[in-house]
Design a protein around this motif. Structure first.
Motif, mmCIF file in Angstrom:
data_model
loop_
_atom_site.group_PDB
_atom_site.id
_atom_site.type_symbol
_atom_site.label_atom_id
_atom_site.label_comp_id
_atom_site.label_asym_id
_atom_site.label_seq_id
_atom_site.Cartn_x
_atom_site.Cartn_y
_atom_site.Cartn_z
ATOM 1 N N LEU A 208 0.828 -1.206 0.000
ATOM 2 C CA LEU A 208 0.000 0.000 0.000
ATOM 3 C C LEU A 208 0.860 1.252 0.000
ATOM 4 O O LEU A 208 0.620 2.212 -0.740
ATOM 5 C CB LEU A 208 -0.884 0.017 1.254
ATOM 6 C CG LEU A 208 -2.092 -0.903 1.225
ATOM 7 C CD1 LEU A 208 -2.741 -0.923 2.593
ATOM 8 C CD2 LEU A 208 -3.088 -0.409 0.201
ATOM 9 N N LEU A 209 1.864 1.185 0.845
ATOM 10 C CA LEU A 209 2.770 2.320 0.946
ATOM 11 C C LEU A 209 3.429 2.579 -0.401
ATOM 12 O O LEU A 209 3.528 3.711 -0.861
ATOM 13 C CB LEU A 209 3.828 1.994 1.997
ATOM 14 C CG LEU A 209 4.488 3.179 2.677
ATOM 15 C CD1 LEU A 209 3.464 3.958 3.452
ATOM 16 C CD2 LEU A 209 5.595 2.701 3.566
ATOM 17 N N ASN A 210 3.866 1.485 -1.049
ATOM 18 C CA ASN A 210 4.509 1.618 -2.347
ATOM 19 C C ASN A 210 3.582 2.252 -3.354
ATOM 20 O O ASN A 210 3.929 3.203 -4.041
ATOM 21 C CB ASN A 210 4.934 0.241 -2.865
ATOM 22 C CG ASN A 210 6.164 -0.235 -2.136
ATOM 23 O OD1 ASN A 210 6.967 0.581 -1.711
ATOM 24 N ND2 ASN A 210 6.280 -1.533 -1.976
ATOM 25 N N ASN B 83 2.845 -1.664 9.904
ATOM 26 C CA ASN B 83 3.910 -0.822 10.443
ATOM 27 C C ASN B 83 4.899 -0.554 9.332
ATOM 28 O O ASN B 83 5.407 -1.468 8.707
ATOM 29 C CB ASN B 83 4.586 -1.557 11.611
ATOM 30 C CG ASN B 83 5.497 -0.644 12.381
ATOM 31 O OD1 ASN B 83 5.889 0.409 11.897
ATOM 32 N ND2 ASN B 83 5.831 -1.046 13.595
ATOM 33 N N SER B 84 5.167 0.680 9.079
ATOM 34 C CA SER B 84 5.973 1.003 7.899
ATOM 35 C C SER B 84 7.458 0.818 8.139
ATOM 36 O O SER B 84 8.190 0.504 7.221
ATOM 37 C CB SER B 84 5.737 2.443 7.519
ATOM 38 O OG SER B 84 6.322 3.272 8.492
ATOM 39 N N ASP C 193 7.882 2.849 15.206
ATOM 40 C CA ASP C 193 6.593 2.220 14.923
ATOM 41 C C ASP C 193 5.649 3.252 14.347
ATOM 42 O O ASP C 193 4.912 3.908 15.068
ATOM 43 C CB ASP C 193 6.008 1.638 16.217
ATOM 44 C CG ASP C 193 6.731 0.363 16.593
ATOM 45 O OD1 ASP C 193 7.351 -0.231 15.699
ATOM 46 O OD2 ASP C 193 6.666 -0.020 17.761
ATOM 47 N N LEU C 194 5.690 3.402 13.034
ATOM 48 C CA LEU C 194 4.790 4.350 12.394
ATOM 49 C C LEU C 194 3.715 3.535 11.676
ATOM 50 O O LEU C 194 3.965 2.941 10.635
ATOM 51 C CB LEU C 194 5.548 5.218 11.399
ATOM 52 C CG LEU C 194 6.639 6.090 12.013
ATOM 53 C CD1 LEU C 194 7.317 6.893 10.929
ATOM 54 C CD2 LEU C 194 6.062 7.003 13.056
ATOM 55 N N LEU D 296 -3.628 7.816 4.824
ATOM 56 C CA LEU D 296 -3.261 6.469 5.269
ATOM 57 C C LEU D 296 -2.718 6.418 6.686
ATOM 58 O O LEU D 296 -2.901 5.437 7.398
ATOM 59 C CB LEU D 296 -2.201 5.886 4.320
ATOM 60 C CG LEU D 296 -2.711 5.153 3.102
ATOM 61 C CD1 LEU D 296 -1.547 4.729 2.227
ATOM 62 C CD2 LEU D 296 -3.509 3.920 3.528
ATOM 63 N N THR D 297 -2.040 7.458 7.104
ATOM 64 C CA THR D 297 -1.259 7.337 8.318
ATOM 65 C C THR D 297 -2.150 7.208 9.558
ATOM 66 O O THR D 297 -3.278 7.681 9.594
ATOM 67 C CB THR D 297 -0.314 8.525 8.500
ATOM 68 O OG1 THR D 297 0.456 8.295 9.656
ATOM 69 C CG2 THR D 297 -1.083 9.809 8.688
ATOM 70 N N ASP D 298 -1.576 6.535 10.561
ATOM 71 C CA ASP D 298 -2.294 6.394 11.814
ATOM 72 C C ASP D 298 -1.514 7.060 12.940
ATOM 73 O O ASP D 298 -1.650 6.710 14.094
ATOM 74 C CB ASP D 298 -2.513 4.911 12.123
ATOM 75 C CG ASP D 298 -3.599 4.728 13.177
ATOM 76 O OD1 ASP D 298 -4.503 5.577 13.222
ATOM 77 O OD2 ASP D 298 -3.509 3.756 13.948
ATOM 78 N N ASN D 299 -0.655 7.990 12.560
ATOM 79 C CA ASN D 299 0.185 8.654 13.546
ATOM 80 C C ASN D 299 0.042 10.160 13.365
ATOM 81 O O ASN D 299 0.142 10.670 12.264
ATOM 82 C CB ASN D 299 1.641 8.210 13.322
ATOM 83 C CG ASN D 299 2.559 8.769 14.372
ATOM 84 O OD1 ASN D 299 2.665 9.987 14.513
ATOM 85 N ND2 ASN D 299 3.213 7.900 15.107
ATOM 86 N N PHE D 300 -0.194 10.839 14.480
ATOM 87 C CA PHE D 300 -0.444 12.280 14.382
ATOM 88 C C PHE D 300 0.731 13.031 13.774
ATOM 89 O O PHE D 300 0.551 13.954 12.981
ATOM 90 C CB PHE D 300 -0.716 12.847 15.782
ATOM 91 C CG PHE D 300 -2.133 12.669 16.225
ATOM 92 C CD1 PHE D 300 -3.164 13.277 15.530
ATOM 93 C CD2 PHE D 300 -2.437 11.910 17.334
ATOM 94 C CE1 PHE D 300 -4.471 13.126 15.939
ATOM 95 C CE2 PHE D 300 -3.736 11.756 17.739
ATOM 96 C CZ PHE D 300 -4.762 12.369 17.043
ATOM 97 N N ILE D 301 1.941 12.618 14.161
ATOM 98 C CA ILE D 301 3.110 13.364 13.708
ATOM 99 C C ILE D 301 3.297 13.186 12.204
ATOM 100 O O ILE D 301 3.534 14.152 11.472
ATOM 101 C CB ILE D 301 4.381 12.884 14.444
ATOM 102 C CG1 ILE D 301 4.176 12.997 15.959
ATOM 103 C CG2 ILE D 301 5.587 13.677 14.015
ATOM 104 C CD1 ILE D 301 3.893 14.394 16.433
#
Lengths: 600, 474
Positions: free
Chosen positions: A4-6, A56-57, A64-65, A120-125
């Motif tokens: 997915l990331l790719n 986890n990317s 752990d992003l 997509l991201t699940d991280n606030f930063i």
């Protein structure tokens, strides 16, 4: 590294960077690469739809992003991919001969990558990182316009960064209050200390992305200066998608707020003000693209109202309306682009020929998209608007009234432009103009047909949206539905009468609502750009810097004249006191002794 | 008792120079005197109690109450350095053999008095040695016998007499009360009768006398004139050593070893020090004469020393002593520079000079370093001593005076920058095309003093431990 990331982030990013740096002799390769990257993105957005993936990317330093692919953002990515594809085809067809075409392509791919990252991201930063990174392609795409409108791009950058600052602050607070950087693990009760402020800040940041007032003023400027695909892809698609996505996340997942609480009412008022003011401005515009951009701001107001009503129904409505809005606004911008291509301008005075005859496909597209825009029954936006009305009505009837007024205004605006563009008598001899190139009107027609198709088969988008948000529990009663529909139809009829009246009495196309609007003097507000918060801010900054300069001059005077002057004076007096006369010196000694004895 | 040699050797040297029927030449006298200065400087590094019996027997004929502590040793070093500088400047400046000879004699006499002052532990002996120094100074100032010099010398004489009267009456009162004049007796007496108004008056009179000798404002009237009128080598010696020793060192010695501090004395010291610092700096700003400007700068810097001392703590005393040492070095250096200018340019008005940096690189560079050190720019020695003074004031909760000390540094910067701009920087004034660098003796002294300033600044931690902390342990 996950696929997915790719597909969604890395490929567009690399393609964009590569495109930027490839030498110009590979132009064909570049175009193919551009289209391929966008197509791959759209294809996989559909391909993966319906799956839920948490991965986890290990993207940065093995941190752990987490990235999360699930219902809501997968739907958003489909919408985004479709808009990107249409815009890409249109861009390739329309921007062939312009200077900064490839810069624009490159930045568009970057924007696609970053927007997918935000979704997509699940991280606030990481979310903030992608959110802020979007500024770069935004600046680049605007600056790729015909006359290199760097100042417009800068204005965009400044306004967006103020809004982003709010978001950053809100994210900081929610991380502190919620105690986690994971978006999916954050669920803060609004009654917790600091949570209200976090909510307000994040809400402002997210809403400003859609162009909510007072963060709107760069959009009309950009609509004139930036390349047209920018308006389609960035303003209509990316900004709205990201904004609505984050708004829905905020009210649905991140905060626990009761329906009908004060803060929700305030948020709705915020939305209503945006939609009313923006639609009033839209009515008065003398440029089709500017009108569309103000209408776009107004539509953002609808969505904010729907989301802020906090009901699941409202969120479904907002998402639905967002989709509809992207489809018809894309089409209308394409129409504007086609007209610009043929006539050289989208201003009222620039239209010389009878476009109805010379550009039949464009005309047809305009009719379909315009109908959707105005909310004509059985067109795409009709259903979404009805849903928004219903959700507003469930909170307070006053909101409903305001929304209806807004709809009246936008209907008037689009009818007015329809008459002006396609039914005005040609001012000069008809120059034999052709329809625009085939690849320009294909996207136009596809989006126009989508307005109709999704209107008729409205179950399809409705089901999709409902799957994403959640099933709506209580459908409204038949009576309310009937009332809503009849009021909408009434509004349309009013708008129609208004324009017929206009044809006979007035030239500006505003009819009898003009009288009401004149009283508020909205046109003067608009024309003197007094209402542009950016200009006000810049003026204030200029004044402030002038004041600072004056203070600095004063300080310089103090340092350059007063201080040396007084030092010189003291120095001279001390020097003069030393006469060389020994009796004076002895007198000083005696005085000194007396002084010492006084101290003791 | 071996430190009595520091007094006896110069005395014997003077006798030796002036033997009847046989007079040595000025050059040899200069050579011998500078050799003595070098030996004295190196004696600082010798252990305190190294004695040899023969010398002991010789010295024991003279009933002097001599004692040595760290401060004495440091002052011994300082006086050696300054006297050495002064003698070399003399060698470069004066061609006449007779004058060289006279000057060397006087300076050796003065040095004998000075060294005695460092070791003596008796207030009457203190007075005697101060008078020895003063008497030689009158002659030194007027040695050229021109009108200005005589007038300046006379002024110094008159003011000094006032000081002498005051100190003598003070000593008389103290002797009357204590029944003795050695430090221990007087100190014991003072602890007992400190509150007595007569004793207080005696102390105040002593302070005023020392203020006049040290040139603290407003008792400084004689100072600028004598610095200006004195010949260049005398200026170096006077500014670098005489006023600092007779006035400030004695003040420190008396209050550190004899009287101790109380709030009234402290406030007198602080107030007069502040007046000196500020008004001295203000007066220096508008001076047009190089030496006069240096004289007022000297008054201002003396104010710093007294201010640090007035903090009333041992740390303050250490700071004052260190600043005294530094000031002696860099003020001598500046006067050496002025001597160089006097010799090579022969113009005393600063506004007539300009652009001399290109013609006199050593003089200009060393003067820049000296002024930076005076203004308290790190890492030069003046910075550390000023920092210590300010810290001493701050820790003693005298923050107002600390702020005054800091702000006055700006004034110090100001007048030295004005000086630098007028004399060394800018465009070369007409008529100075053929100016050459000063003779080797002067440049050598400049570089030596400059090196001391820099090295003491750079090696401050070692200096603090080895030099100051041994002088005054705090």
């Amino acid at each position: 590294m996950n696929i997915l990331l790719n597909v969604f982030i890395i490929i567009p990013l690399l393609a964009g960077v590569l495109l930027y740096f490839l030498p110009s002799k590979y132009n064909i390769v570049k175009i193919i690469m551009f289209l391929a990257a966008v197509s791959v993105n759209s294809f996989f957005s559909v391909f993966f739809y319906g799956r839920e993936i948490l991965f986890n990317s290990h993207l940065l330093f093995r941190l752990d992003l987490y990235f999360r692919y699930y219902g809501l953002n997968s739907f958003m990515m489909i919408v985004l991919g479709a808009a990107a594809l249409l815009a890409a085809v249109y861009a390739v067809a329309s921007m062939k001969k312009e200077k900064n075409t490839f810069m624009f392509y490159a930045f568009m791919l970057l924007a696609l990558s970053f927007a997918n990252g935000v979704l997509l991201t699940d991280n606030f930063i990481v979310l903030l990182l992608f959110w802020e990174a979007l500024m770069i392609p935004m600046f680049g795409m605007i600056a790729a316009g015909k006359d290199k409108p760097v100042w417009t791009a800068l204005k965009t950058l400044i306004i967006s960064s103020v809004a982003d600052l709010c978001l950053m602050f809100g994210v900081m607070l929610i991380c502190a209050v919620g105690g986690s950087f994971m978006i999916s693990q954050t669920n803060v009760d609004i009654s917790q200390p600091g949570a209200v402020f976090a909510f307000i800040m994040m809400f402002i940041g997210a809403a400003a992305k859609a162009g909510a007032m007072p963060f709107h003023s760069w959009i009309p400027d950009a609509s004139v200066k930036a390349p047209l695909p920018f308006m389609v892809f960035m303003v209509t698609a990316v900004e709205k998608v990201l904004s609505i996505y984050l708004l829905i996340r905020i009210v649905k997942d991140l905060f626990v707020i009761e329906i009908g609480s004060d803060i929700s009412i305030y948020a709705m008022i915020f939305g209503v003000i945006t939609l009313l003011v923006a639609n009033m401005f839209a009515v008065y515009q003398k440029d089709f693209k500017k009108m569309l951009s103000y209408a776009s701001i107004g539509q953002a107001g609808y969505m904010i109202v729907a989301v802020a009503s906090l009901s699941v129904f409202g969120m479904v409505a907002a998402l639905f309306h967002m989709t509809a809005h992207i489809v018809y606004k894309t089409c209308l911008f394409f129409v504007a682009g086609n007209i610009e291509k043929a006539e050289g301008s989208t201003e009222i005075s620039g239209v010389k020929s009878n476009l109805r005859q010379t550009m039949p496909y464009t005309f047809m597209s305009f009719v379909l998209a315009g109908a959707a825009f105005a909310g004509v029954p059985f067109f795409f936006a009709f259903f979404s608007k009805e849903m928004i009305y219903a959700s507003a009505l469930s909170v307070n009837w006053a909101f409903y009234v305001c929304l209806s007024i807004g709809s009246l205004l936008s209907a008037v605006a689009i009818l007015n432009w329809g008459i002006k563009l396609f039914y005005s008598k040609p001012k000069e001899k008809i120059i034999q103009e052709k329809e625009v190139p085939v690849f320009m009107f294909i996207p136009t027609i596809i989006s126009a047909l989508a307005c109709l198709m999704f209107g008729i088969f409205n179950k399809v988008p409705h089901t999709l949206v409902s799957n994403v948000i959640g099933q709506v529990e209580n459908e409204h009663s038949v009576i309310i539905t009937v009332i809503l529909i009849s009021v909408s139809v009434l509004v349309l009829i009013l708008a129609f009468i208004n324009n017929v009246y206009t044809c006979k009495k007035r030239n500006d196309g505003l009819g009898f609502i003009a009288a009401a609007l004149d009283k508020i003097k909205i046109d003067k507000l608009n024309e003197n750009i007094k209402f542009d918060p950016y200009e006000i801010f810049i003026k204030a900054v200029t004044k402030f810097s002038n004041a600072m300069f004056n203070i600095d001059k004063g300080l310089n005077y103090f340092y350059d004249v007063t201080v040396p002057g007084s030092v010189n004076f003291v120095s001279e007096s001390v020097k003069k006191a030393h006469t060389g006369n020994i009796s004076v010196y002895l007198l000083w000694v005696i005085l000194g002794i007396i002084f010492i004895f006084i101290i003791f | 008792m071996s430190f009595s040699l520091a007094v006896l050797i110069p005395l014997f040297l003077v006798l030796f120079f002036n033997l009847p029927f046989y007079r040595i030449s000025g050059k040899i006298a200069v050579f011998i005197a500078s050799l003595f200065c070098i030996v004295q400087a190196f004696s600082f590094f010798l252990p305190v109690n190294a004695t040899c019996p023969a010398v002991q027997n010789l010295v024991s004929y003279f009933m002097l109450d001599f004692q040595c502590d760290g401060i004495s040793r440091l002052m011994l070093l300082t006086s050696a350095i300054v006297a050495f500088a002064s003698i070399l400047v003399l060698y470069a400046m004066e061609d006449s053999d007779r004058k060289q000879f006279n000057f060397v004699n006087l300076i050796l006499l003065s040095l004998a008095g000075m060294n005695g002052l460092f070791f003596v532990r008796d207030i009457f002996s203190v007075y005697v040695f101060i008078e020895v120094i003063a008497a030689t100074s009158y002659i030194l100032i007027a040695i050229n016998k021109d009108k200005n010099a005589l007038e300046a010398s006379f002024k110094y004489l008159v003011m000094s007499s006032v000081a002498t009267v005051m100190m003598l009456s003070s000593i008389a009162i103290l002797f009357l009360v204590a029944g003795g004049t050695d430090f221990v007796t007087v100190s014991n007496m003072y602890q007992q009768y400190g509150g007595n108004s007569l004793v207080t008056a005696a102390v105040v009179l002593f302070i005023v006398g020392l203020f006049i000798k040290g040139g603290v404002m407003p008792f400084h009237g004689w100072l600028p004139d004598s610095y200006l009128a004195a010949p260049a080598p005398v200026s170096v010696y006077l500014a670098g050593m005489v006023t600092k020793t007779t006035g400030i060192y004695t003040l420190i010695r008396l209050f550190y070893s004899v009287f101790g501090f109380n709030t009234a004395i402290q406030s007198i010291l602080l107030i007069f020090a502040s007046i000196s610092i500020v008004l001295g700096a203000f007066a220096a700003i508008n001076q047009n004469n190089f030496k006069r400007m240096l004289a007022y700068s000297s008054i201002s810097q003396v104010g710093y020393i007294v201010l640090g001392f007035g903090a009333g703590t041992t740390f303050g005393v250490a700071a004052a002593i260190f600043h005294l040492f530094n000031h002696s070095v860099f003020k001598s250096l500046l006067f050496v520079n002025s001597a160089a200018l006097e010799k090579q340019v022969n113009v005393s008005d600063m506004s007539e000079m300009g652009g001399l940096a290109s013609k006199m690189p050593v003089t200009s560079t060393t003067s820049v370093i000296a002024f930076l050190s005076t203004a308290g720019i790190p890492p030069l020695s003046g910075f550390w001593s000023k920092l210590m003074i300010i810290l001493a004031l701050w820790t003693a909760d005298l923050k107002v005076y600390a702020v005054i000390a800091i702000l006055a540094s700006i004034l110090t910067m100001t007048y030295f920058l004005i000086m630098q701009k007028k004399v060394f920087f800018g465009r070369l004034k007409e008529g100075f095309e053929n100016v050459k660098e000063a003779p080797l003796a002067i440049t050598f002294v400049s570089i030596l003093l400059c090196a001391i300033t820099v090295v003491v600044g750079l090696l401050f931690p070692f200096v603090l431990n080895g030099l100051i902390n041994s002088a005054v342990s705090f």
